[in-house]
Design a protein around this motif. Structure first.
Motif, PDB file in Angstrom:
ATOM      1  N   SER A 194       0.808  -1.220   0.000  1.00 27.59           N
ATOM      2  CA  SER A 194       0.000   0.000   0.000  1.00 27.59           C
ATOM      3  C   SER A 194       0.839   1.267   0.000  1.00 27.59           C
ATOM      4  CB  SER A 194      -0.943   0.005   1.199  1.00 27.59           C
ATOM      5  OG  SER A 194      -0.199  -0.092   2.406  1.00 27.59           O
TER       6      SER A 194
ATOM      7  N   SER B  77      -3.916   3.552 -12.197  1.00 31.50           N
ATOM      8  CA  SER B  77      -4.632   3.803 -10.955  1.00 31.50           C
ATOM      9  C   SER B  77      -4.403   2.616 -10.021  1.00 31.50           C
ATOM     10  CB  SER B  77      -6.126   4.010 -11.206  1.00 31.50           C
ATOM     11  OG  SER B  77      -6.702   2.851 -11.781  1.00 31.50           O
ATOM     12  N   ARG B  78      -4.800   2.774  -8.773  1.00 31.73           N
ATOM     13  CA  ARG B  78      -4.586   1.691  -7.830  1.00 31.73           C
ATOM     14  C   ARG B  78      -5.687   1.678  -6.786  1.00 31.73           C
ATOM     15  NH1 ARG B  78       1.123   2.773  -5.338  1.00 31.73           N
ATOM     16  NH2 ARG B  78       0.537   1.181  -3.812  1.00 31.73           N
ATOM     17  N   ASP B  79      -5.899   0.506  -6.229  1.00 34.52           N
ATOM     18  CA  ASP B  79      -6.839   0.312  -5.135  1.00 34.52           C
ATOM     19  C   ASP B  79      -6.069  -0.397  -4.041  1.00 34.52           C
ATOM     20  OD1 ASP B  79      -8.784  -0.519  -3.341  1.00 34.52           O
ATOM     21  OD2 ASP B  79     -10.256  -0.944  -4.910  1.00 34.52           O
TER      22      ASP B  79
ATOM     23  N   LYS C 230      -7.481  -3.412  -2.259  1.00 35.05           N
ATOM     24  CA  LYS C 230      -7.421  -4.666  -3.008  1.00 35.05           C
ATOM     25  C   LYS C 230      -5.992  -5.037  -3.380  1.00 35.05           C
ATOM     26  CE  LYS C 230     -12.027  -4.132  -5.032  1.00 35.05           C
ATOM     27  NZ  LYS C 230     -12.813  -4.055  -6.298  1.00 35.05           N
TER      28      LYS C 230
END
Length: 123
Positions: free
Chosen positions: A29, A70-72, A75
């Motif tokens: 993260s 983009s990123r999550d 997840k």
């Protein structure tokens, strides 16, 4: 640690694809995440990267205006939305993770790599 890239395939010129790369075994993260690609007979080249939050992005000239990274973090996944695809975008696309504090564009700046997903753009 494993990075699993998916979403590649065959698409006509002008079409779109969305690549995904899910990490397992470790939470990334706070790490920089990027996408590279390698066409047959060519060196692996930088496509896009983003910082830990996705608020800062960096693109190769060939990707600007057409691709979006983009990123999550919830997840543990990074995405690459590719629009207006061209035959010259044909390559194996690799996701990568860097533990450095900046968004680099060199393969040596990334420490974890996915297995790659093939994108083929027909004319």
């Amino acid at each position: 640690v494993q990075l699993q890239a998916s979403g590649g395939g065959l698409v006509q010129a002008g079409g779109s694809l969305r690549l995904s790369c899910a990490a397992s075994g470790r939470t990334f993260s706070s790490a920089v995440k990027g996408w590279f690609r390698q066409a047959p007979g060519q060196e692996r080249e930088f496509v896009a990267a983003c910082n830990w939050s996705g608020s800062s992005t960096y693109y190769a000239d060939s990707a600007k205006g057409r691709f979006t990274i983009s990123r999550d973090n919830a997840k543990n996944t990074v995405y690459l939305q590719m629009n207006s695809l061209k035959p010259e975008d044909t390559a194996v696309y690799y996701c990568a993770v860097s533990t450095l504090s900046y968004t680099g564009s060199h393969t040596s700046e990334y420490h974890y790599w996915g297995q790659g997903t093939l994108v083929t753009v027909s004319s």
